[in-house]
Design an enzyme around this catalytic site. Structure first.
Site, mmCIF file in Angstrom:
data_model
loop_
_atom_site.group_PDB
_atom_site.id
_atom_site.type_symbol
_atom_site.label_atom_id
_atom_site.label_comp_id
_atom_site.label_asym_id
_atom_site.label_seq_id
_atom_site.Cartn_x
_atom_site.Cartn_y
_atom_site.Cartn_z
ATOM 1 N N GLY A 195 46.248 91.709 16.800
ATOM 2 C CA GLY A 195 46.021 91.535 15.359
ATOM 3 C C GLY A 195 46.291 92.808 14.559
ATOM 4 O O GLY A 195 45.818 93.877 14.915
ATOM 5 N N GLU A 211 38.640 81.755 15.610
ATOM 6 C CA GLU A 211 37.758 82.723 16.276
ATOM 7 C C GLU A 211 36.667 83.292 15.355
ATOM 8 O O GLU A 211 36.028 84.277 15.647
ATOM 9 C CB GLU A 211 38.573 83.903 16.833
ATOM 10 C CG GLU A 211 39.180 83.851 18.196
ATOM 11 C CD GLU A 211 39.807 82.592 18.718
ATOM 12 O OE1 GLU A 211 40.285 81.740 17.930
ATOM 13 O OE2 GLU A 211 39.826 82.441 19.928
ATOM 14 N N TYR A 230 37.125 84.537 12.283
ATOM 15 C CA TYR A 230 37.582 85.592 11.366
ATOM 16 C C TYR A 230 37.648 85.050 9.932
ATOM 17 O O TYR A 230 37.316 83.885 9.678
ATOM 18 C CB TYR A 230 38.932 86.128 11.839
ATOM 19 C CG TYR A 230 38.840 86.921 13.133
ATOM 20 C CD1 TYR A 230 38.030 88.056 13.221
ATOM 21 C CD2 TYR A 230 39.541 86.526 14.273
ATOM 22 C CE1 TYR A 230 37.941 88.787 14.403
ATOM 23 C CE2 TYR A 230 39.460 87.257 15.460
ATOM 24 C CZ TYR A 230 38.656 88.385 15.522
ATOM 25 O OH TYR A 230 38.565 89.099 16.690
ATOM 26 N N ARG A 252 47.023 79.927 13.669
ATOM 27 C CA ARG A 252 46.037 79.746 14.749
ATOM 28 C C ARG A 252 44.848 79.025 14.134
ATOM 29 O O ARG A 252 44.075 79.603 13.364
ATOM 30 C CB ARG A 252 45.662 81.120 15.322
ATOM 31 C CG ARG A 252 44.672 81.072 16.444
ATOM 32 C CD ARG A 252 45.344 81.245 17.796
ATOM 33 N NE ARG A 252 44.335 81.392 18.833
ATOM 34 C CZ ARG A 252 44.013 82.546 19.378
ATOM 35 N NH1 ARG A 252 44.617 83.665 19.012
ATOM 36 N NH2 ARG A 252 43.102 82.599 20.315
ATOM 37 N N HIS A 306 33.816 84.097 17.908
ATOM 38 C CA HIS A 306 33.331 85.175 18.784
ATOM 39 C C HIS A 306 31.812 85.145 18.947
ATOM 40 O O HIS A 306 31.283 85.579 19.955
ATOM 41 C CB HIS A 306 33.773 86.541 18.256
ATOM 42 C CG HIS A 306 35.221 86.813 18.516
ATOM 43 N ND1 HIS A 306 35.794 86.649 19.754
ATOM 44 C CD2 HIS A 306 36.221 87.231 17.707
ATOM 45 C CE1 HIS A 306 37.080 86.952 19.688
ATOM 46 N NE2 HIS A 306 37.363 87.296 18.465
ATOM 47 N N CYS A 362 46.143 86.548 36.834
ATOM 48 C CA CYS A 362 44.937 86.987 36.109
ATOM 49 C C CYS A 362 43.734 86.239 36.671
ATOM 50 O O CYS A 362 43.768 85.027 36.820
ATOM 51 C CB CYS A 362 45.100 86.667 34.624
ATOM 52 S SG CYS A 362 43.555 86.756 33.716
ATOM 53 N N GLN A 414 37.400 92.517 32.795
ATOM 54 C CA GLN A 414 36.847 93.852 33.006
ATOM 55 C C GLN A 414 37.701 94.990 32.442
ATOM 56 O O GLN A 414 37.158 95.986 31.990
ATOM 57 C CB GLN A 414 36.616 94.084 34.504
ATOM 58 C CG GLN A 414 35.245 93.619 34.953
ATOM 59 C CD GLN A 414 35.065 93.761 36.444
ATOM 60 O OE1 GLN A 414 35.098 92.803 37.177
ATOM 61 N NE2 GLN A 414 34.898 94.973 36.902
ATOM 62 N N GLN A 438 35.985 93.192 49.839
ATOM 63 C CA GLN A 438 34.945 92.659 48.947
ATOM 64 C C GLN A 438 35.465 91.465 48.120
ATOM 65 O O GLN A 438 34.676 90.640 47.679
ATOM 66 C CB GLN A 438 34.447 93.757 47.999
ATOM 67 C CG GLN A 438 33.758 94.924 48.686
ATOM 68 C CD GLN A 438 32.413 94.555 49.280
ATOM 69 O OE1 GLN A 438 31.571 93.961 48.626
ATOM 70 N NE2 GLN A 438 32.211 94.906 50.534
ATOM 71 N N LEU A 497 30.788 100.925 42.380
ATOM 72 C CA LEU A 497 32.032 100.455 42.986
ATOM 73 C C LEU A 497 32.550 99.262 42.193
ATOM 74 O O LEU A 497 31.845 98.326 41.928
ATOM 75 C CB LEU A 497 31.736 99.987 44.413
ATOM 76 C CG LEU A 497 32.808 99.071 44.993
ATOM 77 C CD1 LEU A 497 33.968 99.878 45.496
ATOM 78 C CD2 LEU A 497 32.226 98.216 46.073
#
Ligand code: NAP
Ligand code: SF4
Length: 675
Positions: A61, A167, A169, A217, A255, A337, A342, A414, A659
């Site tokens: 944006g 969203e 906005y 959108r 959001h 993905c 993260q 892991q 970790l």
């Protein structure tokens, strides 16, 4: 060549221009948009995706002015001189034969700064600043500002703009009664509330001419109280079509909504039904979005529905060659993905440059270079967890001779454990990705190999990525049969009873609580894979008759009594990701998991777990005590070898505290890039 994804790879003709396939790289803020000095990096980032054959790119944006900023000093395009930096981006994308639209984003009350404005001056629950109530003059000014920015985007060489109307906005804030209490021409009736969006679109189309893409959108499902109803959304979509929008993109959830929409726990393609519902009402192309992360899922959506395009943002961060690999029928080579947020969204929300957990080169294309080696070495990588796999792959793709030794019978470390947590099955994709890369780059993979130090002397470089093991607690009764360590539970070496206490409320403690609180009775629908079950659980009205599409949630109660404990006082799960922590906390609360902070652990015996809390002793009479108290490094091999030969320690083996796979993979890649 027969292609597995004919619908995904089919061009889309807009009349005045053709998009080469059905993949939209959806808008995602990276942090590179905010500084002129970063535009070369931004250009390279997008050009790589264009070279990777993505059909159409939408930038993160860009604000039309500083009131519209996401945060102070954010990217905005108001003046002609600013087009120069954007030209670097558009030129780079066009040279790569790509197409790119610039998203115009006015955050309204969501901006994180004191200059924010909104239709009714109502503060949002997710920002500390109270917005200024817009006067009629302000409304007019902001519309003009949108149009001005669209014209400047055109002058900068963009193929179009995306007008951000979802969203939660500013445009979305005008649309709904929750945030628009105005009684003038810009509020009250739905016709008035949509006027702001309509004026922006109509005037933008008039200003940019007919041969310029305008994507709108549209928030099709607000997921907040007093949000739009479906009839209202359809009414607006029809108006947008009439006013000259080229494509409608789907927006799901504000959001501030308290329903997950893109996290790993959301089923793949969970919101496609929303876009599908719009199909009968407009003729222009529709884009669907959210949790579409493989070409198979995208192809299935495009085959089974009349939707025209799929939007993927994070999957293109994870692999810039996603589309090219699909074209070549090499989907198993895609770095998928995993929906963790993260390194992308969690970074953005902390004002850090976005990147990707599984691809640390994303947004760092000009900073970290993977170059073919000029001197081939023999490299031994010990440990097939995230750090070891990433390092082995990078070394091998550069041309080194790589042998990967893994003590167990499978790759993943892991990640193998994580992938067994409900809703985290996508983690298996990462293991599959590395496996195919090893085959492609001839990594000599040796499973079930507990390598001895003396067997490594012939290697030029030894990379120790031996990972971690669970921390052993010094606690009276730790050897009691009630005690289960988290990895024993995930591997199903031991089974939990009807009541458990979980010691440790880090990422893994939460994961275990999620695993054990899942309703796995025979007829329970899978909320992690079935969109209907997911919507039912989280209270999403699939008819969207209710305002905002919200109805009563139906979280199934945990089949077990679960206590999740930590020694620290304060809220549990504070260290979890910014954009996902709330989901874990909420899901456990709804399932009835009891969380206890400020505990000290006294002993475990036949009665259960004895603790002291708020200076009171108590016994949690549980069947099992699950230990999730963090990890310690496994680095004995390094200690033995470090003075004898060239040896490198990475991942959890180097540092077990905090970790995480993001650090482990990045460390593996960067070491692999420099040896
Ligand atoms: P962690 O996040 O470091 O949490 C360890 C927990 O054990 C803490 O709650 C800590 O809290 C407790 N603890 C530490 N030492 C203890 C001791 N001696 N006795 C009793 N309790 C002790 O570690 P983790 O849960 O194993 O996760 C490892 C990493 O994996 C995380 O850092 C995270 O990055 C990643 N991960 C993340 C997620 C996610 O975000 N959803 C999920 C899984 C894993 P107190 O000291 O307060 O008791
Ligand atoms: Fe996807 Fe996680 Fe990478 Fe973000 S960080 S793009 S969610 S894999």
């Amino acid at each position: 060549m027969n292609n597995n994804y004919p619908n995904l790879l089919k061009p889309l003709d807009l009349g005045f221009t053709t998009i080469k396939n059905r993949v939209l790289m959806g808008s995602m803020h990276t942090g590179l948009e905010d500084r002129a000095k970063h535009y070369q990096k931004l250009a390279t980032y997008f050009a790589k995706r264009a070279e990777g054959q993505v059909g159409l790119i939408v930038t993160g944006g860009i604000a039309p002015n500083i009131r519209a900023w996401t945060a102070p000093l954010g990217g905005f395009l108001k003046y002609k001189f600013q087009t120069k930096r954007h030209k670097i981006v558009t030129d780079a994308v066009h040279q790569a034969d790509g197409k790119i639209c610039m998203q115009i984003l006015h955050t309204g009350r969501y901006g994180y700064h004191p200059f924010i404005v909104s239709p009714s001056g109502i503060k949002s629950p997710i920002t500390p600043f109270k917005p200024k109530l817009m006067t009629v003059n302000d409304v007019e000014k902001q519309i003009k500002s949108f149009v001005n920015t669209a014209q400047l985007a055109q002058a900068a060489g963009y193929d179009g703009v995306e007008i951000m109307g979802s969203e939660g906005y500013l445009i979305n804030q005008f649309l709904v009664k929750k945030t628009n209490k105005r009684k003038d021409n810009w509020g009250d009736s739905y016709d008035n509330r949509t006027r702001f969006a309509k004026e922006i679109v109509e005037r933008t189309r008039a200003a940019v001419g007919k041969d310029f893409i305008i994507i709108f959108r549209l928030s099709m499902l607000d997921l907040v109280s007093q949000g739009s109803t479906w009839d209202e959304v359809v009414q607006l979509a029809k108006e947008l079509e009439r006013l000259g929008v080229s494509i409608i993109n789907t927006g799901i959830g504000w959001h501030e909504a308290r329903i997950p929409t893109i996290a790993t726990c959301v089923p793949n393609g969970a919101f496609t039904w929303v876009t599908e519902k719009m199909r009968p009402h407009v003729e222009l192309p529709l884009i669907t979005t959210n949790r579409i992360n493989t070409p198979e899922i995208a192809e299935e959506i495009l085959t089974k529905t009349d939707i025209d395009m799929v939007s993927m943002a994070r999957p293109l961060l994870a692999d810039e060659n996603f589309v090219k690999k699909a074209q070549q029928n090499k989907a198993d080579e895609i770095n998928t993905c995993i929906g963790c947020n993260q390194a992308c969204l969690d970074h953005v929300f902390k004002n850090k440059r976005a990147t990707c957990l599984v691809n640390p080169l994303a947004c760092y294309e000009t900073d970290y270079l993977i170059k073919a080696t000029t001197y081939v070495k023999s490299c031994a990588v010990i440990g097939g967890g995230p750090a070891g796999m990433a390092c082995a792959k990078t070394l091998a793709e550069r041309g080194h001779n790589v042998t990967l030794f893994e003590a167990s019978n499978k790759l993943g470390g892991q990640f193998n454990l994580a992938a067994n947590i409900p809703g985290k099955e996508d983690f298996f994709h990462t293991i599959r990705y590395f496996k195919t890369q090893f085959e492609k780059h001839n990594v000599n993979l040796q499973l079930n190999r507990n390598i001895k130090p003396e067997e490594l002397s012939a290697f030029d470089e030894v990379i120790i990525a031996t990972g971690v093991k669970p921390r052993e607690l010094q606690l009276d009764g730790i050897g009691h049969e009630k005690v289960i360590v988290y990895n024993e539970l995930i591997r199903k070496n031991k089974l939990a009873g009807k009541s458990v206490a979980i010691i440790g409320a880090g990422g893994i403690g939460f994961d275990i609580a999620e695993l054990l609180s899942e309703d796995t009775s025979n007829n329970a629908p899978d909320v992690y894979t079935d969109p209907k079950a997911f919507c039912h659980e989280w209270g999403i009205d699939m008819e969207i008759k209710a305002e905002g599409g919200l109805i009563k949630a139906n979280h199934a109660k945990s089949p077990r009594e679960i206590f999740l404990l930590q020694r620290k006082t304060g809220k549990l799960g504070k260290g979890l990701g910014k954009t996902t922590g709330w989901i874990h906390r909420m899901a456990l609360k709804k399932r009835g998991v009891k969380t206890l902070a400020g505990c000290s652990y006294n002993k475990i015996d036949d009665q259960g777990l004895h603790i002291t809390r708020k200076e009171q002793d108590e016994v949690l009479a549980v069947d099992n005590v699950i230990i999730c108290a963090g990890q310690v490094s496994v680095n004995a091999l390094y200690e033995e070898l470090k003075d004898k030969q060239s040896c490198h320690l990475i991942g959890g083996a180097e540092f077990a505290g905090e970790l995480d796979a993001k650090r482990a993979i990045k460390q593996g890649v960067l070491l692999g890039a420099k040896l």
